[in-house]
Scaffold this motif. Structure first.
Motif, PDB file in Angstrom:
ATOM      1  N   ASP A   1      12.338   7.360 -81.397  1.00 23.14           N
ATOM      2  CA  ASP A   1      13.391   6.500 -80.854  1.00 23.14           C
ATOM      3  C   ASP A   1      14.266   7.234 -79.850  1.00 23.14           C
ATOM      4  OD1 ASP A   1      12.540   4.365 -82.324  1.00 23.14           O
ATOM      5  OD2 ASP A   1      14.129   4.474 -83.835  1.00 23.14           O
ATOM      6  N   ARG A   2      14.342   8.570 -79.974  1.00 15.78           N
ATOM      7  CA  ARG A   2      15.267   9.321 -79.137  1.00 15.78           C
ATOM      8  C   ARG A   2      14.669   9.758 -77.798  1.00 15.78           C
ATOM      9  NH1 ARG A   2      20.372  11.800 -78.842  1.00 15.78           N
ATOM     10  NH2 ARG A   2      20.525  11.064 -76.699  1.00 15.78           N
ATOM     11  N   VAL A   3      13.350   9.886 -77.739  1.00 11.34           N
ATOM     12  CA  VAL A   3      12.736  10.337 -76.494  1.00 11.34           C
ATOM     13  C   VAL A   3      12.676   9.179 -75.501  1.00 11.34           C
ATOM     14  CG1 VAL A   3      10.317   9.849 -77.103  1.00 11.34           C
ATOM     15  CG2 VAL A   3      10.867  11.768 -75.581  1.00 11.34           C
ATOM     16  N   GLU A   4      12.906   9.471 -74.227  1.00 13.65           N
ATOM     17  CA  GLU A   4      12.883   8.451 -73.186  1.00 13.65           C
ATOM     18  C   GLU A   4      11.462   7.905 -72.976  1.00 13.65           C
ATOM     19  OE1 GLU A   4      15.575   7.261 -71.089  1.00 13.65           O
ATOM     20  OE2 GLU A   4      16.554   8.055 -72.875  1.00 13.65           O
ATOM     21  N   PRO A   5      11.344   6.660 -72.493  1.00 11.57           N
ATOM     22  CA  PRO A   5      10.018   6.109 -72.181  1.00 11.57           C
ATOM     23  C   PRO A   5       9.260   7.039 -71.232  1.00 11.57           C
ATOM     24  CG  PRO A   5      11.665   4.384 -72.090  1.00 11.57           C
ATOM     25  CD  PRO A   5      12.422   5.678 -72.249  1.00 11.57           C
ATOM     26  N   GLY A   6       8.013   7.262 -71.534  1.00  7.22           N
ATOM     27  CA  GLY A   6       7.214   8.181 -70.735  1.00  7.22           C
ATOM     28  C   GLY A   6       7.370   9.628 -71.138  1.00  7.22           C
ATOM     29  N   GLY A   7       8.220   9.881 -72.124  1.00  8.63           N
ATOM     30  CA  GLY A   7       8.453  11.243 -72.574  1.00  8.63           C
ATOM     31  C   GLY A   7       7.450  11.670 -73.636  1.00  8.63           C
ATOM     32  N   VAL A   8       7.663  12.853 -74.179  1.00 10.19           N
ATOM     33  CA  VAL A   8       6.734  13.424 -75.142  1.00 10.19           C
ATOM     34  C   VAL A   8       7.500  14.063 -76.284  1.00 10.19           C
ATOM     35  CG1 VAL A   8       6.602  15.620 -73.878  1.00 10.19           C
ATOM     36  CG2 VAL A   8       4.738  14.964 -75.414  1.00 10.19           C
ATOM     37  N   VAL A   9       6.980  13.898 -77.489  1.00  6.54           N
ATOM     38  CA  VAL A   9       7.472  14.620 -78.659  1.00  6.54           C
ATOM     39  C   VAL A   9       6.451  15.709 -78.972  1.00  6.54           C
ATOM     40  CG1 VAL A   9       7.980  14.491 -81.133  1.00  6.54           C
ATOM     41  CG2 VAL A   9       8.732  12.653 -79.598  1.00  6.54           C
ATOM     42  N   ILE A  10       6.935  16.916 -79.151  1.00  3.13           N
ATOM     43  CA  ILE A  10       6.066  18.073 -79.401  1.00  3.13           C
ATOM     44  C   ILE A  10       6.411  18.655 -80.763  1.00  3.13           C
ATOM     45  CG2 ILE A  10       5.293  20.305 -78.537  1.00  3.13           C
ATOM     46  CD1 ILE A  10       6.625  19.383 -75.800  1.00  3.13           C
ATOM     47  N   LEU A  11       5.399  18.824 -81.588  1.00  7.31           N
ATOM     48  CA  LEU A  11       5.573  19.385 -82.921  1.00  7.31           C
ATOM     49  C   LEU A  11       4.698  20.622 -83.058  1.00  7.31           C
ATOM     50  CD1 LEU A  11       5.159  16.038 -84.911  1.00  7.31           C
ATOM     51  CD2 LEU A  11       7.333  17.113 -84.281  1.00  7.31           C
ATOM     52  N   ALA A  12       5.214  21.628 -83.723  1.00  6.33           N
ATOM     53  CA  ALA A  12       4.417  22.810 -84.044  1.00  6.33           C
ATOM     54  C   ALA A  12       4.774  23.249 -85.448  1.00  6.33           C
ATOM     55  CB  ALA A  12       4.690  23.942 -83.056  1.00  6.33           C
ATOM     56  N   ASP A  13       3.765  23.732 -86.184  1.00  2.00           N
ATOM     57  CA  ASP A  13       4.060  24.141 -87.553  1.00  2.00           C
ATOM     58  C   ASP A  13       2.924  25.003 -88.096  1.00  2.00           C
ATOM     59  OD1 ASP A  13       5.464  24.163 -90.113  1.00  2.00           O
ATOM     60  OD2 ASP A  13       6.351  22.267 -89.457  1.00  2.00           O
ATOM     61  N   ASN A  14       3.105  25.420 -89.345  1.00  2.50           N
ATOM     62  CA  ASN A  14       2.151  26.309 -89.994  1.00  2.50           C
ATOM     63  C   ASN A  14       0.963  25.570 -90.590  1.00  2.50           C
ATOM     64  OD1 ASN A  14       5.079  27.544 -90.604  1.00  2.50           O
ATOM     65  ND2 ASN A  14       3.599  29.217 -90.444  1.00  2.50           N
ATOM     66  N   ARG A  15      -0.195  26.206 -90.571  1.00  6.88           N
ATOM     67  CA  ARG A  15      -1.308  25.857 -91.438  1.00  6.88           C
ATOM     68  C   ARG A  15      -1.228  26.769 -92.660  1.00  6.88           C
ATOM     69  NH1 ARG A  15      -6.643  26.809 -89.310  1.00  6.88           N
ATOM     70  NH2 ARG A  15      -7.292  25.313 -90.892  1.00  6.88           N
ATOM     71  N   TYR A  16      -1.738  26.283 -93.782  1.00  4.02           N
ATOM     72  CA  TYR A  16      -1.727  27.135 -94.977  1.00  4.02           C
ATOM     73  C   TYR A  16      -2.937  28.059 -94.943  1.00  4.02           C
ATOM     74  CZ  TYR A  16      -1.427  28.873 -99.696  1.00  4.02           C
ATOM     75  OH  TYR A  16      -1.319  29.709-100.770  1.00  4.02           O
ATOM     76  N   VAL A  17      -2.656  29.362 -94.948  1.00  2.60           N
ATOM     77  CA  VAL A  17      -3.712  30.374 -94.958  1.00  2.60           C
ATOM     78  C   VAL A  17      -3.419  31.327 -96.111  1.00  2.60           C
ATOM     79  CG1 VAL A  17      -4.871  32.206 -93.682  1.00  2.60           C
ATOM     80  CG2 VAL A  17      -3.995  30.191 -92.455  1.00  2.60           C
ATOM     81  N   GLU A  18      -4.294  31.328 -97.075  1.00  2.00           N
ATOM     82  CA  GLU A  18      -4.123  32.176 -98.254  1.00  2.00           C
ATOM     83  C   GLU A  18      -3.943  33.633 -97.832  1.00  2.00           C
ATOM     84  OE1 GLU A  18      -3.611  32.283-102.284  1.00  2.00           O
ATOM     85  OE2 GLU A  18      -4.483  30.500-101.319  1.00  2.00           O
ATOM     86  N   GLY A  19      -2.905  34.269 -98.388  1.00  2.00           N
ATOM     87  CA  GLY A  19      -2.648  35.676 -98.094  1.00  2.00           C
ATOM     88  C   GLY A  19      -1.679  35.891 -96.957  1.00  2.00           C
ATOM     89  N   SER A  20      -1.515  34.891 -96.084  1.00  2.00           N
ATOM     90  CA  SER A  20      -0.560  34.998 -94.987  1.00  2.00           C
ATOM     91  C   SER A  20       0.694  34.191 -95.288  1.00  2.00           C
ATOM     92  CB  SER A  20      -1.186  34.520 -93.665  1.00  2.00           C
ATOM     93  OG  SER A  20      -0.300  34.726 -92.581  1.00  2.00           O
TER      94      SER A  20
END
Length: 210
Positions: free
Chosen positions: A131-150
């Motif tokens: 709802d907050r991003v302007e029309p034609g805009g982009v939402v970018i998400l980044a996050d962790n994957r679960y990796v055993e030991g890390s």
């Protein structure tokens, strides 16, 4: 969420130690290379900016960045970083109340916060971003994957599917921290009907939503 905010407030001084893990360096370098083209020339709202680690990557190409976080303690560290000639500002803000932040943004970046959103709240949080991003805009998400030991081991799973880790600060204090690890399919379902493009690395994932 107040407990989560308290954990990150208390962790502010050692916040960036997670970026020193040797096995993650190649992925971190790739993420830092992938982000600038996505925000080139854009007005960016950064959600849960923490100490500004990712703000330094966004600011290299963005027209402007408003870096927000609920904790002033982490933003105080972010303010000490160098952002070159980029137009970077900081503001304390609630990630669940983005409508209260003044300005217009054609890019929103939420790095490593999606995993801290309870499953019961994820649709509401997603709607707040879209709802907050302007029309034609982009939402970018980044996050962790679960990796055993890390990653920290998962120590508890709720009936709603939320997973928790027990984390310890250098002074010995322990916290139970919500940390979910969505699959590509789960993320796409949570953000539907928006279109999601997913990039999967060894330790992280990056998604663009429009």
């Amino acid at each position: 969420m107040s407990e989560l905010a308290g954990y990150y407030r208390d962790r502010a001084g050692e916040y960036d130690a997670v970026y020193d893990k040797p096995e993650r360096q190649e992925d971190l370098a790739r993420l830092r290379a992938l982000l600038p083209p996505l925000v080139r020339g854009r007005s960016v709202l950064e959600v849960a900016a923490g100490t500004g680690y990712w703000t330094t990557a966004l600011s290299t190409t963005a027209e402007s960045v408003l870096a927000t976080d609920v904790n002033e303690e982490t933003l105080a560290i972010a303010r000490t970083r160098s952002y070159g000639s980029g137009d970077v500002r900081f503001q304390t803000a609630d990630a669940y109340d983005l409508g209260a932040i003044p300005g217009r943004f054609d890019a929103i970046f939420a790095g490593f916060f999606w995993s801290h959103v309870p499953r019961a709240d994820v649709r509401r949080f997603a709607r707040g971003l879209l709802d907050r991003v302007e029309p034609g805009g982009v939402v970018i998400l980044a996050d962790n994957r679960y990796v055993e030991g890390s990653n920290y081991p998962i120590t508890r799973t709720t009936d709603d599917g939320d997973t928790y880790q027990t984390r310890q600060l250098s002074d010995g204090r322990s916290y139970e921290v919500l940390k979910n690890f969505p699959s590509r399919e789960e993320l796409a379902a949570d953000l539907a009907p928006a279109q999601v493009e997913w990039t999967e690395l060894s330790y992280f994932w990056l998604a663009t939503v429009c």
